[in-house]
Design a protein around this motif. Structure first.
Motif, PDB file in Angstrom:
ATOM      1  N   UNK A 212      31.727  38.576  35.356  1.00 42.96           N
ATOM      2  CA  UNK A 212      33.442  37.915  35.528  1.00 42.96           C
ATOM      3  C   UNK A 212      34.413  37.845  37.132  1.00 42.96           C
ATOM      4  N   UNK A 213      33.259  37.851  37.992  1.00 40.91           N
ATOM      5  CA  UNK A 213      33.326  38.039  39.446  1.00 40.91           C
ATOM      6  C   UNK A 213      33.281  36.545  39.715  1.00 40.91           C
ATOM      7  N   UNK A 214      32.410  35.636  38.868  1.00 43.06           N
ATOM      8  CA  UNK A 214      31.348  34.058  38.808  1.00 43.06           C
ATOM      9  C   UNK A 214      32.804  33.344  38.157  1.00 43.06           C
ATOM     10  N   UNK A 215      33.472  33.751  37.320  1.00 44.42           N
ATOM     11  CA  UNK A 215      34.605  33.317  36.567  1.00 44.42           C
ATOM     12  C   UNK A 215      35.824  33.287  37.611  1.00 44.42           C
ATOM     13  N   UNK A 216      35.914  34.193  38.201  1.00 42.38           N
ATOM     14  CA  UNK A 216      37.146  34.794  38.726  1.00 42.38           C
ATOM     15  C   UNK A 216      37.073  33.214  39.617  1.00 42.38           C
ATOM     16  N   UNK A 217      36.128  33.603  40.898  1.00 36.36           N
ATOM     17  CA  UNK A 217      35.860  32.641  41.974  1.00 36.36           C
ATOM     18  C   UNK A 217      35.717  31.036  41.371  1.00 36.36           C
ATOM     19  N   UNK A 218      35.713  30.600  40.638  1.00 40.72           N
ATOM     20  CA  UNK A 218      35.355  29.389  39.758  1.00 40.72           C
ATOM     21  C   UNK A 218      36.590  28.577  39.480  1.00 40.72           C
ATOM     22  N   UNK A 219      37.428  30.082  39.608  1.00 35.89           N
ATOM     23  CA  UNK A 219      38.884  29.370  39.264  1.00 35.89           C
ATOM     24  C   UNK A 219      39.803  29.018  40.036  1.00 35.89           C
ATOM     25  N   UNK A 220      39.300  29.834  41.429  1.00 36.44           N
ATOM     26  CA  UNK A 220      40.057  29.390  42.913  1.00 36.44           C
ATOM     27  C   UNK A 220      40.153  27.792  43.568  1.00 36.44           C
ATOM     28  N   UNK A 221      41.465  27.949  44.268  1.00 41.72           N
ATOM     29  CA  UNK A 221      41.214  26.396  44.868  1.00 41.72           C
ATOM     30  C   UNK A 221      40.362  26.779  46.601  1.00 41.72           C
ATOM     31  N   UNK A 222      40.169  28.255  46.808  1.00 40.43           N
ATOM     32  CA  UNK A 222      39.863  28.203  47.873  1.00 40.43           C
ATOM     33  C   UNK A 222      39.509  30.360  48.157  1.00 40.43           C
ATOM     34  N   UNK A 223      39.474  30.838  48.891  1.00 40.74           N
ATOM     35  CA  UNK A 223      39.169  32.390  48.970  1.00 40.74           C
ATOM     36  C   UNK A 223      40.214  32.915  50.027  1.00 40.74           C
ATOM     37  N   UNK A 224      40.935  32.651  50.902  1.00 41.64           N
ATOM     38  CA  UNK A 224      41.638  32.685  51.164  1.00 41.64           C
ATOM     39  C   UNK A 224      43.204  34.141  51.435  1.00 41.64           C
ATOM     40  N   UNK A 225      43.028  34.032  50.189  1.00 45.56           N
ATOM     41  CA  UNK A 225      44.075  35.172  50.339  1.00 45.56           C
ATOM     42  C   UNK A 225      43.076  36.256  49.483  1.00 45.56           C
ATOM     43  N   UNK A 226      41.965  36.661  49.876  1.00 42.32           N
ATOM     44  CA  UNK A 226      41.108  37.477  49.028  1.00 42.32           C
ATOM     45  C   UNK A 226      40.629  38.703  50.354  1.00 42.32           C
ATOM     46  N   UNK A 227      41.080  39.509  49.941  1.00 42.76           N
ATOM     47  CA  UNK A 227      40.887  40.647  50.939  1.00 42.76           C
ATOM     48  C   UNK A 227      39.436  41.407  51.463  1.00 42.76           C
ATOM     49  N   UNK A 228      38.634  41.216  52.316  1.00 43.24           N
ATOM     50  CA  UNK A 228      37.699  41.684  52.192  1.00 43.24           C
ATOM     51  C   UNK A 228      37.305  42.320  53.277  1.00 43.24           C
TER      52      UNK A 228
END
Length: 229
Positions: A212-228
């Protein structure tokens, strides 16, 4: 008529949490409730709140900005997409015909609404893409009247968020409080909103498999709105 701060967001991004925060810390004692009953949920299965919603006067909309009437005092709140999607699925804010759908299938399925779940639409995108586009469209406005806030900051550092709100919308109050000190802040510890939960920041981790995580990341243009963390 009094001009209240209006909140805009993607569904399940902390809208009602922020409403409660504003109500307690900026509009304490004021009647902010809706005028009569309101509906919420997915357009195929709307749920009636007979008594309305207590802080509805602070709600702007879940629309994309081109469909929204943007107030002079506006906040756009956004939240990590993994948490947003987990909350939508947990709350069953999807078509009633999908009752029992697995989280993995929901994640990958094209949605049948746009902006908010109550607005029927077929944008030919999945929930991951919709979430990212929603944030991008709002942030790219670069509107000086809009304060952009992250939900996770509100949870982790409510004083920081309070000061940002105060400085932009109530500058006299902000500088007075810097000199004389402010009242005790209410960080909102109780569950609030529609389908209330504890609004934990990383609760999504319990739902996402590695695939699921792999799919999620594959759909994004970038990851800047994610919270780490």
């Amino acid at each position: 008529m009094k001009e209240y701060i209006k909140i805009y967001s993607h569904p399940r991004s902390g809208t009602h949490f922020l409403e409660a925060f504003l109500a307690k810390n900026f509009y304490d004692g004021e009647n902010l409730s809706s005028d009569g009953s309101i509906y919420y949920g997915h357009w195929s299965n709307k749920i009636l709140l007979v008594d309305g919603e207590p802080y509805h006067k602070l709600f702007g909309s879940h629309f994309f900005p081109d469909k929204a009437k943007i107030a002079k005092k506006s906040i756009y709140i956004y939240r990590d997409g993994r948490a947003v999607i987990a909350s939508l699925w947990n709350s069953k804010f999807y078509n009633k015909e999908l009752e029992g759908i697995s989280f993995s299938d929901y994640l990958r399925k094209e949605i049948d609404w746009i902006g908010g779940t109550g607005q029927e639409g077929y944008p030919k995108m999945n929930i991951v893409q919709h979430w990212e586009k929603h944030i991008e469209h709002w942030i790219n406005l670069n509107n000086k009247d809009i304060l952009y806030l992250r939900f996770e900051d509100l949870k982790n550092n409510p004083t920081y968020v309070y000061n940002k709100i105060c400085k932009l919308f109530y500058p006299i109050k902000f500088y007075k409080e810097k000199i004389f000190g402010k009242k005790n802040l209410d960080p909102i510890k109780d569950k609030v909103g529609l389908k209330p939960n504890d609004a934990k920041i990383n609760s999504w981790e319990q739902l996402f498999s590695e695939e699921d995580l792999d799919f999620f990341y594959s759909q994004l243009e970038n990851t800047k709105y994610l919270y780490n963390k």
